[in-house]
Design a protein around this motif. Structure first.
Motif, PDB file in Angstrom:
ATOM      1  N   ASP A  74     -16.555  86.260   0.767  1.00 55.70           N
ATOM      2  CA  ASP A  74     -17.139  85.673  -0.447  1.00 55.70           C
ATOM      3  C   ASP A  74     -17.265  86.702  -1.571  1.00 55.70           C
ATOM      4  O   ASP A  74     -17.594  86.335  -2.696  1.00 55.70           O
ATOM      5  N   GLN A  75     -17.050  87.968  -1.260  1.00 51.72           N
ATOM      6  CA  GLN A  75     -17.136  88.991  -2.307  1.00 51.72           C
ATOM      7  C   GLN A  75     -16.054  90.049  -2.102  1.00 51.72           C
ATOM      8  O   GLN A  75     -15.506  90.185  -0.991  1.00 51.72           O
ATOM      9  N   ILE A  76     -15.766  90.783  -3.173  1.00 48.54           N
ATOM     10  CA  ILE A  76     -14.789  91.876  -3.103  1.00 48.54           C
ATOM     11  C   ILE A  76     -15.339  93.071  -3.876  1.00 48.54           C
ATOM     12  O   ILE A  76     -16.004  92.888  -4.899  1.00 48.54           O
ATOM     13  N   VAL A  77     -15.044  94.259  -3.395  1.00 48.67           N
ATOM     14  CA  VAL A  77     -15.292  95.469  -4.185  1.00 48.67           C
ATOM     15  C   VAL A  77     -13.941  96.163  -4.363  1.00 48.67           C
ATOM     16  O   VAL A  77     -13.187  96.338  -3.406  1.00 48.67           O
ATOM     17  N   ASP A  78     -13.670  96.517  -5.614  1.00 47.48           N
ATOM     18  CA  ASP A  78     -12.367  97.088  -5.958  1.00 47.48           C
ATOM     19  C   ASP A  78     -12.390  98.600  -5.804  1.00 47.48           C
ATOM     20  O   ASP A  78     -13.031  99.309  -6.564  1.00 47.48           O
ATOM     21  N   ARG A  79     -11.704  99.090  -4.812  1.00 50.27           N
ATOM     22  CA  ARG A  79     -11.576 100.539  -4.622  1.00 50.27           C
ATOM     23  C   ARG A  79     -10.111 100.961  -4.777  1.00 50.27           C
ATOM     24  O   ARG A  79      -9.674 101.951  -4.208  1.00 50.27           O
ATOM     25  N   SER A  80      -9.345 100.146  -5.534  1.00 50.97           N
ATOM     26  CA  SER A  80      -7.925 100.498  -5.720  1.00 50.97           C
ATOM     27  C   SER A  80      -7.809 101.560  -6.813  1.00 50.97           C
ATOM     28  O   SER A  80      -8.784 101.879  -7.493  1.00 50.97           O
ATOM     29  N   ARG A  81      -6.616 102.095  -6.982  1.00 47.95           N
ATOM     30  CA  ARG A  81      -6.453 103.292  -7.802  1.00 47.95           C
ATOM     31  C   ARG A  81      -5.971 103.010  -9.217  1.00 47.95           C
ATOM     32  O   ARG A  81      -5.611 103.912  -9.951  1.00 47.95           O
ATOM     33  N   GLY A  82      -5.924 101.732  -9.570  1.00 46.37           N
ATOM     34  CA  GLY A  82      -5.527 101.392 -10.936  1.00 46.37           C
ATOM     35  C   GLY A  82      -4.026 101.434 -11.172  1.00 46.37           C
ATOM     36  O   GLY A  82      -3.564 101.463 -12.306  1.00 46.37           O
ATOM     37  N   HIS A  83      -3.244 101.436 -10.105  1.00 40.19           N
ATOM     38  CA  HIS A  83      -1.791 101.482 -10.260  1.00 40.19           C
ATOM     39  C   HIS A  83      -1.165 100.096 -10.286  1.00 40.19           C
ATOM     40  O   HIS A  83       0.043  99.965 -10.433  1.00 40.19           O
ATOM     41  N   ARG A  84      -1.996  99.067 -10.082  1.00 38.50           N
ATOM     42  CA  ARG A  84      -1.415  97.732  -9.951  1.00 38.50           C
ATOM     43  C   ARG A  84      -1.817  96.883 -11.152  1.00 38.50           C
ATOM     44  O   ARG A  84      -2.985  96.867 -11.543  1.00 38.50           O
ATOM     45  N   ALA A  85      -0.855  96.181 -11.712  1.00 40.70           N
ATOM     46  CA  ALA A  85      -1.163  95.314 -12.856  1.00 40.70           C
ATOM     47  C   ALA A  85      -2.130  94.235 -12.379  1.00 40.70           C
ATOM     48  O   ALA A  85      -1.832  93.493 -11.438  1.00 40.70           O
ATOM     49  N   ASP A  86      -3.316  94.177 -13.006  1.00 43.72           N
ATOM     50  CA  ASP A  86      -4.305  93.220 -12.508  1.00 43.72           C
ATOM     51  C   ASP A  86      -4.759  92.227 -13.581  1.00 43.72           C
ATOM     52  O   ASP A  86      -5.805  91.609 -13.451  1.00 43.72           O
ATOM     53  N   THR A  87      -3.949  92.102 -14.636  1.00 45.87           N
ATOM     54  CA  THR A  87      -4.216  91.055 -15.617  1.00 45.87           C
ATOM     55  C   THR A  87      -2.887  90.528 -16.148  1.00 45.87           C
ATOM     56  O   THR A  87      -1.893  91.251 -16.174  1.00 45.87           O
ATOM     57  N   PHE A  88      -2.901  89.250 -16.530  1.00 48.97           N
ATOM     58  CA  PHE A  88      -1.739  88.685 -17.205  1.00 48.97           C
ATOM     59  C   PHE A  88      -1.794  88.987 -18.705  1.00 48.97           C
ATOM     60  O   PHE A  88      -0.811  88.836 -19.405  1.00 48.97           O
ATOM     61  N   PHE A  89      -2.975  89.378 -19.186  1.00 50.78           N
ATOM     62  CA  PHE A  89      -3.165  89.463 -20.633  1.00 50.78           C
ATOM     63  C   PHE A  89      -3.007  90.887 -21.129  1.00 50.78           C
ATOM     64  O   PHE A  89      -3.963  91.641 -21.236  1.00 50.78           O
ATOM     65  N   GLU A  90      -1.765  91.216 -21.440  1.00 54.78           N
ATOM     66  CA  GLU A  90      -1.480  92.548 -21.970  1.00 54.78           C
ATOM     67  C   GLU A  90      -0.823  92.450 -23.333  1.00 54.78           C
ATOM     68  O   GLU A  90      -0.375  93.434 -23.893  1.00 54.78           O
ATOM     69  N   GLY A  91      -0.699  91.199 -23.823  1.00 49.32           N
ATOM     70  CA  GLY A  91      -0.075  90.994 -25.131  1.00 49.32           C
ATOM     71  C   GLY A  91      -1.151  91.074 -26.193  1.00 49.32           C
ATOM     72  O   GLY A  91      -1.961  92.008 -26.202  1.00 49.32           O
TER      73      GLY A  91
END
Ligand SMILES: CSC[C@H]1O[C@H](OP(=O)(O)O)[C@H](O)[C@@H]1O
Ligand SMILES: Nc1ncnc2[nH]cnc12
Length: 295
Positions: free
Chosen positions: A111-128
């Motif tokens: 039911d929950q997540i904590v993000d401990r990733s390194r920021g190398h992965r595109a995690d939004t569609f909104f970059e325009g």
């Protein structure tokens, strides 16, 4: 057994994780090769029927498990599922346990997540040129989770945990013992490498997203236990995948996406760029998500 689909429209996408590379119960199957503005998905998608529901299945690491967590094309996977018509997605994943009472073989509906990733992965569609901040306080869909819990509890013999915080590292290396102890001290329950960015992207794409987490190991914190290895995960998943598939069949038995679920209109209060500016300049990349909000 072939079942008559209640609707020809694809209702739900299933993303298979480690050990879950196909879904042999699918009937009336066709394979779709597709490319997206975000590149190619992890593999071709398999479209078929389960319990009369049209489903699109994709293995997130590719069918030969050749895509490492950092390189999973999650934007392409979510785009492909949405553009095929899916309104909901279930992501199946292998996880390590960070607590004594979540044992290998157990199933968790996080039911929950904590993000401990390194920021190398595109995690939004909104970059325009559209800035969007979706709500993410409840990262998993609150409408589908209860059905998934009920399906698991009624259909499988394994222990089912109806909540759990998924600690998402990026990998590909497993954690150090100090990290594993830290995550335990922080109160996290299971650890994996893939629920993010999938869940964030699904929320931006206005899809209901839930997860089935299959416990394969005790990571590296438990005295008297071998530290996790990829071989151990693969071995345990040989039996765990049957529980995931059975749970999915249970979910689909009376499945219908609730169009009133807040996941289905998560962008409605999330676009901060003034709609007036969007009208003239919405970028090609953002268009497929934002267009319906631009009068
Ligand atoms: C094979 S061990 C590590 C690998 O397994 C999990 O994959 P998935 O979440 O796709 O089932 C974990 O996140 C790692 O990618
Ligand atoms: N211990 C672990 N850490 C990260 N990802 C995993 N997937 C399965 N077990 C895992």
């Amino acid at each position: 057994m072939s079942s008559t689909p209640k609707s020809e429209e694809i209702q739900i996408g299933i993303i298979g994780g480690s050990g879950l590379y196909d879904f042999e119960a699918l009937t009336d199957v066709r394979r779709v090769h597709t490319s997206t503005p975000y590149g190619d998905p992890s593999d071709s998608l398999v479209i078929g029927s389960l319990e009369g529901v049209r489903v699109a299945f994709i293995p997130r690491h590719g069918r030969n498990h050749q895509i490492t967590p950092t390189n999973i094309p999650s934007r392409a996977n979510i785009y492909a599922l949405k553009s095929l018509g899916a309104r909901a997605v279930v992501g199946v994943s292998a996880v390590g346990s960070l607590r004594e009472d979540f044992a290998p073989g157990d199933l968790v509906i996080p039911d929950q997540i904590v993000d401990r990733s390194r920021g190398h992965r595109a995690d939004t569609f909104f970059e325009g040129n559209t800035v969007v901040h979706v709500p993410f306080g409840e990262p998993f869909c609150g409408t589908i989770r209860p059905s998934l819990i009920e399906a698991a509890r009624s259909r499988i013999s394994a222990n089912v945990h109806k909540t759990g915080t998924y600690c998402c590292i990026e990998g590909p290396q497993f954690s150090t013992r100090a990290e594993s102890e830290l995550y335990r001290a922080w109160g996290m329950d299971v650890i994996g490498m893939t629920a993010l960015p999938e869940a964030k992207l699904a929320r931006e794409a206005e899809l209901c997203y839930t997860g089935i987490a299959l416990v394969t190991d005790y990571d590296c914190w438990r005295a008297g236990h071998e530290d996790v290895s990829a071989d151990e995960v693969a071995e345990v998943m040989k039996s765990n995948t049957a529980a995931a598939k059975e749970t999915l069949l249970g979910l689909l038995k009376d499945f219908d996406v609730d169009t009133r679920c807040s996941c289905q209109y998560s962008l409605s209060t999330s676009i901060i760029t003034p709609i007036d500016t969007l009208r003239s300049s919405v970028s090609r990349h953002d268009d497929w998500l934002v267009r319906k909000y631009v009068p």
